[in-house]
Design an enzyme around this catalytic site. Structure first.
Site, PDB file in Angstrom:
ATOM      1  CB  SER A  63      -2.803  -8.569   0.197  1.00 10.78           C
ATOM      2  OG  SER A  63      -2.816  -9.761  -0.695  1.00 10.78           O
ATOM      3  CD  GLU A 133      -2.120  -2.168  -6.692  1.00  7.15           C
ATOM      4  OE1 GLU A 133      -2.115  -0.765  -6.528  1.00  7.15           O
ATOM      5  OE2 GLU A 133      -2.374  -3.094  -5.851  1.00  7.15           O
ATOM      6  CD  GLU A 199      -8.911  -3.826  -4.073  1.00 10.68           C
ATOM      7  OE1 GLU A 199      -8.001  -4.061  -4.621  1.00 10.68           O
ATOM      8  OE2 GLU A 199      -8.993  -3.471  -2.803  1.00 10.68           O
TER       9      GLU A 199
END
Ligand code: MHF
Ligand code: KIV
Ligand code: MG
Length: 281
Positions: A63, A133, A199
């Site tokens: 991010s 991820e 998430e």
């Protein structure tokens, strides 16, 4: 530098903070039923503050793409862009476990590529664990990295690097698809992950995953029943302006404070009030 009060930094170990948090301390915290907080960090000053304030794990997130480099999504950021930020965060901390987030394109090809990238993060970045991820589809990558002695934090549910497959920023695991989140959680734990980020999944799904897994769950938009919570630091501290996701709580108004300070500085320069004699040689 403000020294931490002993309880802040020792909460996770039950002893004096003479060493860094290790992955097993986070697993032991879950066994005791102790919750903990994780934040992102991308630079020296925030890392030092979070370390001293008793945050046991920091994430140098991909991010940074959005929150440091100003890209629209996380997809463009590269290993070469992230590694200097990882090094800065590691250098600035003494207590916290530093997790480096593998960016899009640096692990999807398979276990060989994933391990090669993870080794760069450990050797060149100096971090203590890596994150990637993906659930079932990344089990082989997680097994290869953990097999080389590198701790892996997994990340399932909404995975921003796959936004084009997931159809935008959406909650994952509603209704029938809850079983997919469960299957991903089992797969990453089975492959050796020491923790898993959940998430944007429904709170009830996060609760089930947390109850079933022996490793800690780290929620972001996953409700109150995960073992830990993570937020992007600029969201938590109100430095980011504009509409934040629903899961964000702002604990400060850094954007407001910085705007005010900046205006005063500019005003004082224009008015001739800065620098004063005490600032002058
Ligand atoms: N500053 C920042 N905070 C983050 O949490 C974050 C990043 N950057 N960059 C990478 C990803 C992207 N993330 C995001 C970005 C947007 C939403 C979002 O717009 N959520 C809406 C819609 C949810 C829905 O309707 O299902 C929300 O209101 O929460 C969520 C997660 C989480 N990550
Ligand atoms: C939001 C967290 C979990 C993340 O992956 C990141 O900041 O990159
Ligand atoms: Mg990330």
């Amino acid at each position: 530098m403000v020294e931490p009060t002993p309880t802040e930094v020792t909460a996770l170990y039950g002893g004096p903070a003479t060493r860094r948090v290790r992955t097993r301390d986070l697993i032991a915290a879950k066994e005791r039923g102790d919750r903990w907080a994780m934040l992102t960090s991308y630079d020296q000053y925030t890392a030092g503050i979070f370390d001293q304030a008793g945050i046991p794990a920091l994430l140098v997130g991909d991010s940074a793409a959005n929150n440091v480099f100003g890209y629209e999504t996380t997809l463009p950021v590269t290993v070469d862009e992230l590694l200097p930020l990882v090094r800065a965060v590691v250098r600035a901390t003494r207590h916290t476990l530093v997790v480096g987030d593998l960016p899009f394109g640096s692990y999807e090809e398979g276990p060989t590529q994933a391990l090669r990238t993870a080794v760069r993060f450990m050797k060149e970045g100096g971090c203590h664990a890596v994150k990637l991820e993906g659930g079932r589809r990344c089990a082989d990558q997680i097994a290869a990295i953990t097999g080389a002695g590198i701790p892996v934090m997994a990340h399932i549910g909404f995975t921003p690097q796959s936004e084009h497959t997931l159809g935008g920023y959406r909650v994952q695991g509603r209704g029938d698809t809850a079983e997919k989140v469960l299957a991903d959680a089992r797969a990453v734990a089975g492959a050796g992950a020491f923790a898993v980020v959940l998430e944007m999944v429904p709170g009830e799904v996060a609760k089930r995953v947390t109850a079933e897994l022996a490793i800690p769950t780290v929620g972001i938009g996953a409700g109150p029943d995960t073992d830990a919570q993570v937020l992007v630091w600029q969201d938590m501290a109100g430095l980011r302006t504009g509409k934040a996701p629903r899961f964000v709580k702002r604990y400060a108004d850094l954007a407001g404070a910085l705007t005010e300070a900046t205006r005063r500085f500019a005003d004082e320069v224009r008015g001739g009030d800065f620098p004063a004699t005490e600032h002058t040689f």
